[in-house]
Design a protein around this motif. Structure first.
Motif, PDB file in Angstrom:
ATOM      1  N   GLU A   9       0.829  -1.210   0.000  1.00 49.01           N
ATOM      2  CA  GLU A   9       0.000   0.000   0.000  1.00 49.01           C
ATOM      3  C   GLU A   9       0.865   1.263   0.000  1.00 49.01           C
ATOM      4  OE1 GLU A   9      -3.027   0.526  -0.629  1.00 49.01           O
ATOM      5  OE2 GLU A   9      -3.833  -1.491  -0.526  1.00 49.01           O
ATOM      6  N   SER A  26      -5.012  -3.343  -9.168  1.00 52.17           N
ATOM      7  CA  SER A  26      -5.313  -4.774  -9.285  1.00 52.17           C
ATOM      8  C   SER A  26      -6.787  -5.016  -9.585  1.00 52.17           C
ATOM      9  CB  SER A  26      -4.926  -5.491  -8.000  1.00 52.17           C
ATOM     10  OG  SER A  26      -5.732  -5.026  -6.929  1.00 52.17           O
ATOM     11  N   GLY A  82     -14.853  -0.817   2.992  1.00 48.73           N
ATOM     12  CA  GLY A  82     -13.870  -1.536   2.192  1.00 48.73           C
ATOM     13  C   GLY A  82     -13.653  -2.927   2.775  1.00 48.73           C
ATOM     14  N   SER A  83     -13.078  -3.776   1.959  1.00 47.79           N
ATOM     15  CA  SER A  83     -12.745  -5.116   2.424  1.00 47.79           C
ATOM     16  C   SER A  83     -11.610  -5.040   3.427  1.00 47.79           C
ATOM     17  CB  SER A  83     -12.311  -5.977   1.243  1.00 47.79           C
ATOM     18  OG  SER A  83     -13.239  -5.831   0.213  1.00 47.79           O
ATOM     19  N   ASN A  87     -11.149  -7.268   6.864  1.00 49.34           N
ATOM     20  CA  ASN A  87      -9.976  -8.058   7.264  1.00 49.34           C
ATOM     21  C   ASN A  87      -9.470  -7.623   8.638  1.00 49.34           C
ATOM     22  OD1 ASN A  87      -9.924  -9.560   4.901  1.00 49.34           O
ATOM     23  ND2 ASN A  87      -8.449  -8.239   3.866  1.00 49.34           N
ATOM     24  N   TYR A 108      -2.310 -10.453  -0.315  1.00 44.69           N
ATOM     25  CA  TYR A 108      -2.372  -9.002  -0.139  1.00 44.69           C
ATOM     26  C   TYR A 108      -1.563  -8.540   1.094  1.00 44.69           C
ATOM     27  CZ  TYR A 108      -4.794  -4.500   0.630  1.00 44.69           C
ATOM     28  OH  TYR A 108      -5.113  -3.194   0.855  1.00 44.69           O
ATOM     29  N   CYS A 154      -6.019 -16.030  -0.037  1.00 42.32           N
ATOM     30  CA  CYS A 154      -6.714 -15.097  -0.925  1.00 42.32           C
ATOM     31  C   CYS A 154      -7.096 -15.885  -2.181  1.00 42.32           C
ATOM     32  CB  CYS A 154      -5.752 -13.958  -1.244  1.00 42.32           C
ATOM     33  SG  CYS A 154      -6.434 -12.702  -2.307  1.00 42.32           S
ATOM     34  N   ASN A 158      -4.448 -12.649  -5.147  1.00 43.32           N
ATOM     35  CA  ASN A 158      -3.654 -11.464  -5.441  1.00 43.32           C
ATOM     36  C   ASN A 158      -2.277 -11.754  -4.861  1.00 43.32           C
ATOM     37  OD1 ASN A 158      -2.486  -8.951  -5.653  1.00 43.32           O
ATOM     38  ND2 ASN A 158      -3.785  -7.957  -4.139  1.00 43.32           N
ATOM     39  N   ASP A 186     -10.066 -14.328   1.539  1.00 45.54           N
ATOM     40  CA  ASP A 186     -10.326 -13.010   0.962  1.00 45.54           C
ATOM     41  C   ASP A 186     -10.740 -13.264  -0.488  1.00 45.54           C
ATOM     42  OD1 ASP A 186     -10.171 -10.499  -0.223  1.00 45.54           O
ATOM     43  OD2 ASP A 186      -8.612  -9.823   1.162  1.00 45.54           O
ATOM     44  N   ILE A 188     -12.156 -11.079  -2.694  1.00 44.16           N
ATOM     45  CA  ILE A 188     -12.522  -9.791  -3.302  1.00 44.16           C
ATOM     46  C   ILE A 188     -12.478  -9.835  -4.838  1.00 44.16           C
ATOM     47  CG2 ILE A 188     -10.210  -8.791  -3.172  1.00 44.16           C
ATOM     48  CD1 ILE A 188     -11.571  -6.157  -2.322  1.00 44.16           C
ATOM     49  N   TYR A 189     -11.738 -10.808  -5.403  1.00 45.10           N
ATOM     50  CA  TYR A 189     -11.689 -10.927  -6.870  1.00 45.10           C
ATOM     51  C   TYR A 189     -12.711 -11.948  -7.395  1.00 45.10           C
ATOM     52  CZ  TYR A 189      -7.456  -8.270  -6.197  1.00 45.10           C
ATOM     53  OH  TYR A 189      -6.575  -7.277  -5.826  1.00 45.10           O
ATOM     54  N   LYS A 217     -12.990  -4.578  -6.440  1.00 39.87           N
ATOM     55  CA  LYS A 217     -12.114  -5.151  -7.466  1.00 39.87           C
ATOM     56  C   LYS A 217     -12.907  -5.697  -8.643  1.00 39.87           C
ATOM     57  CE  LYS A 217      -8.566  -4.302  -4.850  1.00 39.87           C
ATOM     58  NZ  LYS A 217      -7.626  -3.271  -5.145  1.00 39.87           N
ATOM     59  N   ARG A 225     -15.950   2.317  -1.128  1.00 38.16           N
ATOM     60  CA  ARG A 225     -15.432   1.766   0.129  1.00 38.16           C
ATOM     61  C   ARG A 225     -16.470   0.827   0.759  1.00 38.16           C
ATOM     62  NH1 ARG A 225     -11.849   0.912  -0.796  1.00 38.16           N
ATOM     63  NH2 ARG A 225     -10.928   0.669   1.253  1.00 38.16           N
TER      64      ARG A 225
HETATM   65  C1  LIG Z   1      -6.988  -9.204  -1.651  1.00 39.35           C
HETATM   66  C2  LIG Z   1      -7.384  -7.834  -1.240  1.00 39.35           C
HETATM   67  N1  LIG Z   1      -8.171  -7.665  -0.172  1.00 39.35           N
HETATM   68  C3  LIG Z   1      -8.566  -6.456   0.230  1.00 39.35           C
HETATM   69  C4  LIG Z   1      -8.151  -5.329  -0.439  1.00 39.35           C
HETATM   70  C5  LIG Z   1      -8.647  -3.995   0.030  1.00 39.35           C
HETATM   71  O1  LIG Z   1      -9.857  -3.761  -0.618  1.00 39.35           O
HETATM   72  P1  LIG Z   1     -10.804  -2.524  -0.348  1.00 39.35           P
HETATM   73  O2  LIG Z   1     -10.413  -1.481  -1.317  1.00 39.35           O
HETATM   74  O3  LIG Z   1     -12.188  -3.044  -0.594  1.00 39.35           O
HETATM   75  O4  LIG Z   1     -10.620  -2.108   1.066  1.00 39.35           O
HETATM   76  C6  LIG Z   1      -7.329  -5.441  -1.556  1.00 39.35           C
HETATM   77  C7  LIG Z   1      -6.851  -4.241  -2.272  1.00 39.35           C
HETATM   78  O5  LIG Z   1      -6.002  -4.285  -3.126  1.00 39.35           O
HETATM   79  C8  LIG Z   1      -6.943  -6.729  -1.967  1.00 39.35           C
HETATM   80  O6  LIG Z   1      -6.167  -6.915  -3.038  1.00 39.35           O
END
Ligand SMILES: Cc1ncc(COP(=O)(O)O)c(C=O)c1O
Length: 373
Positions: A9, A26, A82-83, A87, A108, A154, A158, A186, A188-189, A217, A225
């Motif tokens: 980050e 990503s 946000g994710s 987490n 991540y 994940c 990622n 996770d 998110i993808y 994503k 968010r």
């Molecule tokens: C695997 C993973 N989880 C969580 C996040 C954070 O996501 P968010 O923008 O929804 O907080 C990211 C952001 O790159 C990510 O790659």
């Protein structure tokens, strides 16, 4: 409490808005609001009261999220900012100092950072390119001790874009169940698979699964968010208890939009757009990598918005990216951000013209520095 620098980050924050061509994203290129909602809905949104709402997410929102997971209900869902917040509160609520957490890497790495800061003992289990970035279950099992509480991974992954088949997911679930462990994924993808249909969530396969997801994503709306965590009712209640200390609620406008984009037909439409962009760009980057073989190689991603590319050049990845930023105003993510030198992560969710220009500048850099293929 001390926490290590979140390399991924931090390096993105420092560079992504300063270069001409940011290749570090990503996710899929973000939507504009006008392409997402009808004029009538935008009008309705203008009448939204900008109040706090529900601290765990409104009932309609949690119902819409729960509907993505057969058999789950709103009490097994919490909405988060946000994710990343999902987490964070998951680690704070469910892990104690001295607990052991198995972390399948690369990933991540946000959970790793928070868990270590919270005094959780972390055991890393590596994914390997030669295994198509698929976890080795025997290796995970060897890392389990009587203090292990949770396995986290994940999926889709990622940075590699690897995606577990349902059978591999079931084997992992069996392992977690045998040892009475939480399994955190996770996801998110999820929904951005490049071939075939969307597979199950770990939340569909395991009663002790915790699943992170959100709209950032595959759904291409990071600015909202909007994230969430799904899991057993009691664990979600404990997460809610922690969330009272973080951001209180998600934004009311984001909730309004999320409720609409999670309607099945609209979600399908959003994901279809994502998959078109990703497939077109995957063809572009595959041809480019082939042109540079054997200097560059990769396992083509099966989902997600990025390609994880190995390079055979005598230069460290952070140094390579520093020079690319300075000399070519392009910014891919160095493999170092994932603990894997000699890799670059390049986003494939942007408009094709953007990706093409980034690759053209990379070509120039390779030629100027004698990194021919
Ligand atoms: C695997 C993973 N989880 C969580 C996040 C954070 O996501 P968010 O923008 O929804 O907080 C990211 C952001 O790159 C990510 O790659």
């Amino acid at each position: 409490m001390r926490i290590n620098e979140f390399l991924l980050e931090r390096i993105q924050s420092l560079n992504e808005n300063l270069v001409d061509i940011n290749l570090s994203d990503s996710g899929v290129h973000p939507y504009e609001l006008r392409d997402l909602l009808s004029a009538r809905e935008i009008e309705e949104m203008c009448a939204t009261e900008l109040g706090y709402g529900w601290t765990n997410g409104s009932e309609p929102l949690r119902d819409a999220i729960a509907a993505l997971y057969p058999g789950r209900d709103r009490n097994q869902v919490i909405a988060t900012n946000g994710s990343a917040e999902a987490n964070f509160v998951m680690v704070m609520a469910l892990l104690q100092p001295g607990d052991e957490l198995i972390v399948v890497v690369p990933n991540y790495l946000q959970i790793l950072g928070w868990a270590q800061a919270a005094g959780v003992v972390t055991r890393l289990v590596p994914l390997r390119q030669e295994n198509q970035w698929i976890p080795d279950l025997a290796e995970i099992e060897r890392a389990i001790t009587p203090r292990t509480r949770m396995i986290t991974l994940c999926n889709p992954n990622n940075p590699t874009g690897a995606l577990l088949e349902t059978q591999a997911m079931e084997s992992l679930v069996q392992l977690a169940r045998k040892h009475g462990l939480y399994l955190h994924a996770d996801e998110i993808y999820k929904g951005s698979q490049l071939q075939g249909t969307e597979g199950p969530s770990f939340a569909d396969l395991y009663e002790k699964a915790l699943v992170t997801n959100g709209l950032s994503k595959a759904m291409a709306m990071p600015g909202l968010r909007m994230g969430w965590l799904v899991g057993p009712k009691d664990e979600i209640a404990r997460v809610w208890h922690c969330k009272d200390y973080t951001s209180i609620t998600t934004g009311s406008l984001s909730e309004f939009i999320a409720c609409r984009v999670l309607e099945p037909a609209r979600r399908a439409k959003v994901l279809t757009r994502s998959k078109h962009i990703l497939r077109d760009n995957l063809a572009i980057i595959t041809a480019w990598i082939e042109r540079h073989s054997p200097l560059l190689s990769f396992i083509p991603p099966r989902a997600g918005g990025m390609a994880f590319i190995r390079y055979r050049m005598p230069i460290n990845s952070t140094e390579l990216v520093r020079r690319l930023v300075q000399e070519k105003s392009i910014f891919p993510v160095p493999g170092d951000a994932f603990g894997l030198d000699h890799y670059l992560r390049i986003g494939i969710g942007s408009p094709a013209s953007h990706l093409n220009e980034g690759l053209r500048r990379l070509d120039e850099f390779f030629a100027e520095n004698g990194f021919g293929s």
